[in-house]
Write a protein that holds these residues in place. Structure first.
Motif, mmCIF file in Angstrom:
data_model
loop_
_atom_site.group_PDB
_atom_site.id
_atom_site.type_symbol
_atom_site.label_atom_id
_atom_site.label_comp_id
_atom_site.label_asym_id
_atom_site.label_seq_id
_atom_site.Cartn_x
_atom_site.Cartn_y
_atom_site.Cartn_z
ATOM 1 N N PHE A 97 0.845 -1.194 0.000
ATOM 2 C CA PHE A 97 0.000 0.000 0.000
ATOM 3 C C PHE A 97 0.884 1.251 0.000
ATOM 4 C CE2 PHE A 97 -2.585 -2.911 2.908
ATOM 5 C CZ PHE A 97 -3.289 -3.469 1.849
ATOM 6 N N VAL A 99 0.355 5.606 -0.824
ATOM 7 C CA VAL A 99 -0.498 6.701 -1.281
ATOM 8 C C VAL A 99 0.391 7.771 -1.927
ATOM 9 C CG1 VAL A 99 -0.458 7.973 0.939
ATOM 10 C CG2 VAL A 99 -2.443 8.181 -0.569
ATOM 11 N N GLY A 105 -3.791 10.886 3.865
ATOM 12 C CA GLY A 105 -4.564 11.294 5.040
ATOM 13 C C GLY A 105 -5.981 11.754 4.741
ATOM 14 N N LYS A 106 -6.511 11.395 3.582
ATOM 15 C CA LYS A 106 -7.879 11.815 3.213
ATOM 16 C C LYS A 106 -8.878 10.675 3.337
ATOM 17 C CE LYS A 106 -6.145 15.155 -0.236
ATOM 18 N NZ LYS A 106 -6.561 16.442 0.314
ATOM 19 N N GLY A 107 -8.431 9.550 3.867
ATOM 20 C CA GLY A 107 -9.335 8.408 4.030
ATOM 21 C C GLY A 107 -9.511 7.587 2.762
ATOM 22 N N MET A 109 -7.228 5.697 1.127
ATOM 23 C CA MET A 109 -6.604 4.363 1.154
ATOM 24 C C MET A 109 -7.429 3.399 1.996
ATOM 25 S SD MET A 109 -4.256 4.460 -0.997
ATOM 26 C CE MET A 109 -3.307 2.966 -0.756
ATOM 27 N N ARG A 110 -8.056 3.923 3.020
ATOM 28 C CA ARG A 110 -8.978 3.073 3.795
ATOM 29 C C ARG A 110 -10.065 2.527 2.866
ATOM 30 N NH1 ARG A 110 -10.913 2.779 8.920
ATOM 31 N NH2 ARG A 110 -9.814 4.588 9.723
ATOM 32 N N ASN A 137 5.275 1.161 12.416
ATOM 33 C CA ASN A 137 4.447 1.862 11.421
ATOM 34 C C ASN A 137 3.058 2.160 12.021
ATOM 35 O OD1 ASN A 137 3.287 2.902 9.117
ATOM 36 N ND2 ASN A 137 3.883 1.207 7.785
ATOM 37 N N ARG A 139 0.925 4.589 11.727
ATOM 38 C CA ARG A 139 -0.155 5.031 10.837
ATOM 39 C C ARG A 139 -0.850 3.838 10.186
ATOM 40 N NH1 ARG A 139 0.895 9.744 6.536
ATOM 41 N NH2 ARG A 139 1.266 10.747 8.510
ATOM 42 N N ARG A 142 -2.768 1.604 12.688
ATOM 43 C CA ARG A 142 -4.052 2.188 13.098
ATOM 44 C C ARG A 142 -5.090 1.997 11.993
ATOM 45 N NH1 ARG A 142 -4.415 8.408 14.838
ATOM 46 N NH2 ARG A 142 -6.654 8.541 14.579
ATOM 47 N N TYR A 144 -5.137 -0.437 9.756
ATOM 48 C CA TYR A 144 -5.546 -1.849 9.666
ATOM 49 C C TYR A 144 -6.463 -2.230 10.838
ATOM 50 C CZ TYR A 144 -1.510 -1.792 6.524
ATOM 51 O OH TYR A 144 -0.616 -1.473 5.534
#
Ligand SMILES: CC(C)(COP(=O)(O)OP(=O)(O)OC[C@H]1O[C@@H](n2cnc3c(N)ncnc32)[C@H](O)[C@@H]1OP(=O)(O)O)[C@@H](O)C(=O)NCCC(=O)NCCS
Length: 166
Positions: A97, A99, A105-107, A109-110, A137, A139, A142, A144
């Motif tokens: 993964f 970005v 940080g914009k959601g 990739m979630r 890691n 970030r 959190r 996952y």
């Protein structure tokens, strides 16, 4: 040889298989400081190495890298991958993964990882996915945990996390 899966559109995102034209972008994202340290080797990869990897990748049937893009303007947002696809065990690893810095940080990739799990379940017929993440890691860990992954093992600085997608 890889199967040519059609692009998958979920909400405002599209996941489509990586192509040769994406390689300059994926190399730049992957070589950024703070990103490359999260991969197997933290070395800065050279163009020839990246192309060599892609040449081997296209021959593999159990390894799929997707470019995540904005479905409205095709802007490249990042990459997600699923590999080690085991149809008998109905299980695969997900990861790689990354970005693009302007979309961090914009959601997104979630959402993209959620779409990858939908693909794993509905198209590949898998029942679970797992991933490896460095314990430092924060970030990614959190992210996952928020997606429902639970730690299943811990070896040196690597954590394995798994999630059922049944
Ligand atoms: C991991 C990565 C792909 C996530 O991309 P992203 O754009 O940050 O992801 P999102 O915006 O979708 O983030 C969603 C979640 O990540 C976590 N997160 C994002 N930014 C964070 C930050 N600055 N600090 C801590 N957690 C953060 C949060 O859990 C966030 O959800 P929340 O906002 O609801 O709390 C990206 O950070 C990246 O490319 N990292 C470097 C490469 C890497 O570590 N890859 C994974 C290897 S296992």
């Amino acid at each position: 040889m890889k199967q040519a899966y059609s692009p998958l559109t979920v909400g405002s995102l599209r996941l489509r298989l990586l192509s040769r034209a994406d390689l300059p972008f994926t190399l730049e994202w992957r070589n950024r400081d703070g990103v490359r340290q999260q991969f197997g080797t933290a070395d800065v990869l050279q163009w020839d190495q990246h192309v060599g990897w892609f040449t081997r990748y296209v021959e593999k049937s159990d390894d799929l890298v997707f470019i995540v893009e904005d479905a409205t303007n095709n802007a490249r947002i990042g990459q997600v991958a699923i590999y080690g696809i085991d149809a008998n065990a109905r299980r695969a690893e997900i990861g790689r993964f990354v970005v693009a810095p302007e979309f961090q940080g914009k959601g997104l990739m979630r959402e993209a990882i959620g779409a990858l799990m939908t693909f794993a379940k509905e198209t590949l017929g898998l029942a679970s996915v797992y991933l490896l993440v460095r314990e430092t890691n924060d970030r990614a860990r959190r992210l996952y945990a928020g997606l429902g992954f639970a730690e299943v093992s811990h070896a040196e600085d690597m954590i394995t996390m798994e999630r059922s997608i049944k």
